[in-house]
Write a protein that holds these residues in place. Structure first.
Motif, PDB file in Angstrom:
ATOM      1  N   ARG A  79       0.815  -1.393   0.122  1.00  0.00           N
ATOM      2  CA  ARG A  79       0.012  -0.129  -0.108  1.00  0.00           C
ATOM      3  C   ARG A  79       1.094   1.288   0.068  1.00  0.00           C
ATOM      4  NH1 ARG A  79      -3.827   1.008  -2.636  1.00  0.00           N
ATOM      5  NH2 ARG A  79      -4.343  -1.338  -2.840  1.00  0.00           N
ATOM      6  N   THR A  80       1.963   1.241   0.919  1.00  0.00           N
ATOM      7  CA  THR A  80       2.790   2.346   1.008  1.00  0.00           C
ATOM      8  C   THR A  80       3.501   2.804  -0.540  1.00  0.00           C
ATOM      9  OG1 THR A  80       3.386   1.644   3.193  1.00  0.00           O
ATOM     10  CG2 THR A  80       4.772   3.150   2.053  1.00  0.00           C
ATOM     11  N   THR A  81       3.953   1.777  -0.975  1.00  0.00           N
ATOM     12  CA  THR A  81       4.467   1.909  -2.650  1.00  0.00           C
ATOM     13  C   THR A  81       3.379   2.290  -3.523  1.00  0.00           C
ATOM     14  OG1 THR A  81       5.887   0.092  -2.176  1.00  0.00           O
ATOM     15  CG2 THR A  81       5.820   0.759  -4.395  1.00  0.00           C
ATOM     16  N   ILE A  82       2.344   1.757  -3.661  1.00  0.00           N
ATOM     17  CA  ILE A  82       1.309   2.166  -4.692  1.00  0.00           C
ATOM     18  C   ILE A  82       0.699   3.597  -4.373  1.00  0.00           C
ATOM     19  CG2 ILE A  82      -0.826   1.122  -3.534  1.00  0.00           C
ATOM     20  CD1 ILE A  82       0.075   1.192  -7.413  1.00  0.00           C
ATOM     21  N   SER A  83       0.634   3.995  -3.169  1.00  0.00           N
ATOM     22  CA  SER A  83       0.128   5.465  -2.740  1.00  0.00           C
ATOM     23  C   SER A  83       1.091   6.488  -3.336  1.00  0.00           C
ATOM     24  CB  SER A  83      -0.038   5.372  -1.215  1.00  0.00           C
ATOM     25  OG  SER A  83      -0.943   4.531  -0.738  1.00  0.00           O
ATOM     26  N   GLN A  84       2.276   6.140  -3.096  1.00  0.00           N
ATOM     27  CA  GLN A  84       3.608   7.071  -3.462  1.00  0.00           C
ATOM     28  C   GLN A  84       3.615   7.023  -5.196  1.00  0.00           C
ATOM     29  OE1 GLN A  84       6.863   5.160  -1.831  1.00  0.00           O
ATOM     30  NE2 GLN A  84       6.629   6.190   0.268  1.00  0.00           N
ATOM     31  N   VAL A  85       3.362   5.808  -5.782  1.00  0.00           N
ATOM     32  CA  VAL A  85       3.313   5.692  -7.276  1.00  0.00           C
ATOM     33  C   VAL A  85       2.162   6.446  -7.749  1.00  0.00           C
ATOM     34  CG1 VAL A  85       2.943   4.116  -9.076  1.00  0.00           C
ATOM     35  CG2 VAL A  85       4.607   3.645  -7.415  1.00  0.00           C
ATOM     36  N   TYR A  86       0.970   6.348  -7.142  1.00  0.00           N
ATOM     37  CA  TYR A  86      -0.338   7.162  -7.640  1.00  0.00           C
ATOM     38  C   TYR A  86       0.136   8.454  -7.324  1.00  0.00           C
ATOM     39  CZ  TYR A  86      -3.632   3.107  -8.208  1.00  0.00           C
ATOM     40  OH  TYR A  86      -4.175   2.221  -8.553  1.00  0.00           O
ATOM     41  N   GLU A  87       0.578   9.095  -6.332  1.00  0.00           N
ATOM     42  CA  GLU A  87       0.941  10.508  -6.192  1.00  0.00           C
ATOM     43  C   GLU A  87       1.914  10.996  -7.226  1.00  0.00           C
ATOM     44  OE1 GLU A  87       2.286  11.638  -2.352  1.00  0.00           O
ATOM     45  OE2 GLU A  87       2.420  13.844  -3.108  1.00  0.00           O
ATOM     46  N   ALA A  88       2.918  10.188  -7.458  1.00  0.00           N
ATOM     47  CA  ALA A  88       3.981  10.601  -8.348  1.00  0.00           C
ATOM     48  C   ALA A  88       3.296  10.754  -9.785  1.00  0.00           C
ATOM     49  CB  ALA A  88       4.960   9.634  -8.399  1.00  0.00           C
ATOM     50  N   VAL A  89       2.372   9.778 -10.070  1.00  0.00           N
ATOM     51  CA  VAL A  89       1.848  10.023 -11.476  1.00  0.00           C
ATOM     52  C   VAL A  89       0.731  11.084 -11.777  1.00  0.00           C
ATOM     53  CG1 VAL A  89       2.653   7.574 -11.967  1.00  0.00           C
ATOM     54  CG2 VAL A  89       0.361   8.112 -11.488  1.00  0.00           C
ATOM     55  N   GLY A  90       0.353  11.728 -10.589  1.00  0.00           N
ATOM     56  CA  GLY A  90      -0.573  12.770 -10.760  1.00  0.00           C
ATOM     57  C   GLY A  90      -1.888  12.217 -10.366  1.00  0.00           C
ATOM     58  N   LEU A  91      -2.344  11.193  -9.972  1.00  0.00           N
ATOM     59  CA  LEU A  91      -3.674  10.917  -9.443  1.00  0.00           C
ATOM     60  C   LEU A  91      -4.021  11.591  -8.144  1.00  0.00           C
ATOM     61  CD1 LEU A  91      -3.507   6.845 -10.364  1.00  0.00           C
ATOM     62  CD2 LEU A  91      -4.260   8.686 -11.779  1.00  0.00           C
ATOM     63  N   VAL A  92      -5.299  12.026  -8.225  1.00  0.00           N
ATOM     64  CA  VAL A  92      -5.734  12.697  -6.788  1.00  0.00           C
ATOM     65  C   VAL A  92      -6.004  11.657  -5.756  1.00  0.00           C
ATOM     66  CG1 VAL A  92      -7.795  14.165  -6.027  1.00  0.00           C
ATOM     67  CG2 VAL A  92      -6.864  14.435  -8.371  1.00  0.00           C
ATOM     68  N   PRO A  93      -5.336  11.883  -4.580  1.00  0.00           N
ATOM     69  CA  PRO A  93      -5.701  10.765  -3.531  1.00  0.00           C
ATOM     70  C   PRO A  93      -7.239  11.053  -3.037  1.00  0.00           C
ATOM     71  CG  PRO A  93      -4.111  12.609  -2.832  1.00  0.00           C
ATOM     72  CD  PRO A  93      -4.548  12.815  -4.229  1.00  0.00           C
ATOM     73  N   ARG A  94      -7.577   9.649  -2.653  1.00  0.00           N
ATOM     74  CA  ARG A  94      -9.022   9.717  -2.155  1.00  0.00           C
ATOM     75  C   ARG A  94      -8.851  10.117  -0.514  1.00  0.00           C
ATOM     76  NH1 ARG A  94     -12.036   3.913  -1.936  1.00  0.00           N
ATOM     77  NH2 ARG A  94     -13.222   4.527  -0.178  1.00  0.00           N
ATOM     78  N   LEU A  95      -9.761  10.879  -0.332  1.00  0.00           N
ATOM     79  CA  LEU A  95     -10.019  11.360   1.185  1.00  0.00           C
ATOM     80  C   LEU A  95      -9.942  10.276   2.113  1.00  0.00           C
ATOM     81  CD1 LEU A  95     -11.485  14.798   1.298  1.00  0.00           C
ATOM     82  CD2 LEU A  95      -9.224  14.320   1.464  1.00  0.00           C
ATOM     83  N   LYS A  96      -9.472  10.349   3.348  1.00  0.00           N
ATOM     84  CA  LYS A  96      -9.642   8.992   4.235  1.00  0.00           C
ATOM     85  C   LYS A  96     -11.224   9.422   5.086  1.00  0.00           C
ATOM     86  CE  LYS A  96      -5.488   6.609   4.121  1.00  0.00           C
ATOM     87  NZ  LYS A  96      -4.652   7.380   4.084  1.00  0.00           N
TER      88      LYS A  96
END
Ligand code: TYM
Length: 333
Positions: free
Chosen positions: A316-333
């Protein structure tokens, strides 16, 4: 901090002596020194037609074999690929970075599409990208595999480079392949010019880790040997005998020159009888533990759950970093 290892096996066919010598035996040796993630590549299995019932049964069977072979689920993270959705998520991001030309080069795709000519699907083609996702999610330093996976590892390293060029340096770690000099390509028993493969239709070509003693003995005794009678390591001219010597050396810890000296003046038959015994003794305790483990599915399910939870945390840590790096909007917790 310990370095990280990741490796796995596709849940098809029967785990063989080749898988043991080329991979799992090394996973076991490395498990004290590294933080290890070992997984059941069940999603990879879907690239060829699978009977759902057999796939499910085989997944338990492979897991029980990992445990029976001595992989420790407390000190390592052992899990099923499909239990951690981040594998397919990272797979998509990497697929969008993979030039088709790189996939066209993959020799395993060519071999498998010839073998499964009625089912040459897109998954079979993009398989090495999913494999890269498996590795990169866990920030693996080292990937212990057999020789046949070298090209896939190279692609994985290329993808790290592409990702880095586009999105920055610190997100995906560059992994190294760990391929032993001896035993990285165990050959088929009947046809020593071909790799021992767990999905071989002729089961005389391989020894399964859960074969009983009689079967092992029969298979080793009927292994193809070469013309001549000298027991000598010479891959070019004596592929069959060299393969048997390799297996013997890895399992017994004796060097090849030591074995050549021991069998000087003896016949192929002597070598086969002794080797059969070494293989039987290697797998006998494994088979006993395996039979026990397979009787308790709830226990296996609990261990798989525990493995998935540990794997998920890192992935999860890696995929969150990757999503952020490629420009996807993070989903609010
Ligand atoms: P698989 O399931 O074909 O094989 C599992 C491991 O066994 C090694 N191996 C051999 N080594 C020596 N001699 C042989 N005859 C032999 N046959 C197989 C393989 O090299 C492998 O290390 N794509 C992989 C599974 C996978 C994976 C990964 C591995 C999926 N994702 C990420 C490492 C990292 C496969 O099908 O291996």
């Amino acid at each position: 901090m310990k370095k990280t290892i990741l490796s796995g096996s596709t849940v098809t066919g029967d785990l063989t002596l080749g898988n043991y010598i080329g991979a799992i035996n090394n996973w076991k040796k490395l498990q004290e020194e590294y933080d290890c993630f070992y997984f059941l590549a069940d999603l990879h299995a879907l690239t060829v037609f699978q009977d759902p019932k057999i796939l499910r049964e085989r997944t338990y069977s492979f897991f029980a074999q990992y445990l029976a072979l001595g992989l420790d689920p407390q000190n390592n993270t052992i899990f099923a690929q499909s239990h951690v959705p981040a594998h397919t998520e990272l797979n998509w991001i990497l697929t969008c970075l993979t030039p088709l030309g790189f996939l066209n080069r993959m020799t395993q795709f060519k071999e498998k599409s010839e073998k499964h000519e009625k089912n040459v699907n897109a998954g079979l083609y993009t398989y090495p990208v999913l494999m890269a996702a498996d590795i990169l999610l866990y920030q693996a330093d080292l990937v212990p595999v057999g020789e046949d996976q070298r090209q896939h590892l190279e692609l994985c390293r290329d993808l790290v480079g592409f990702f880095k060029n586009r999105y920055g340096d610190r997100i995906l770690k560059m992994p190294e392949a760990h391929i032993e000099k001896l035993g990285a390509r165990i050959m088929s028993l009947q046809d020593p010019l071909k790799k021992m493969s767990k999905s071989d239709e002729n089961d005389k070509n391989f020894v399964s880790m859960i074969d009983d003693a009689k079967k092992i003995e029969k298979k080793i005794k009927s292994a193809a040997t070469d013309s001549g009678s000298e027991i000598k390591f010479d891959v070019e001219n004596k592929a069959g005998v060299s393969n048997l010597l390799t297996i013997y050396s890895v399992l017994s810890g004796k060097t090849i020159p030591q074995l050549e000296a021991d069998y000087q003046g003896k016949m192929y038959g002597h070598l086969k009888v002794d080797l059969a015994e070494v293989v039987i003794q290697t797998f006998k305790p494994v088979k006993e533990k395996y039979d026990d483990l397979m009787k308790n599915r709830d226990h296996l399910d609990q261990l798989l759950k525990q493995g998935a939870e540990k794997a998920e945390a890192r992935a999860r840590t890696t995929i969150s970093q990757v999503y952020e790096a490629v420009g996807l909007v993070p989903r609010l917790k």
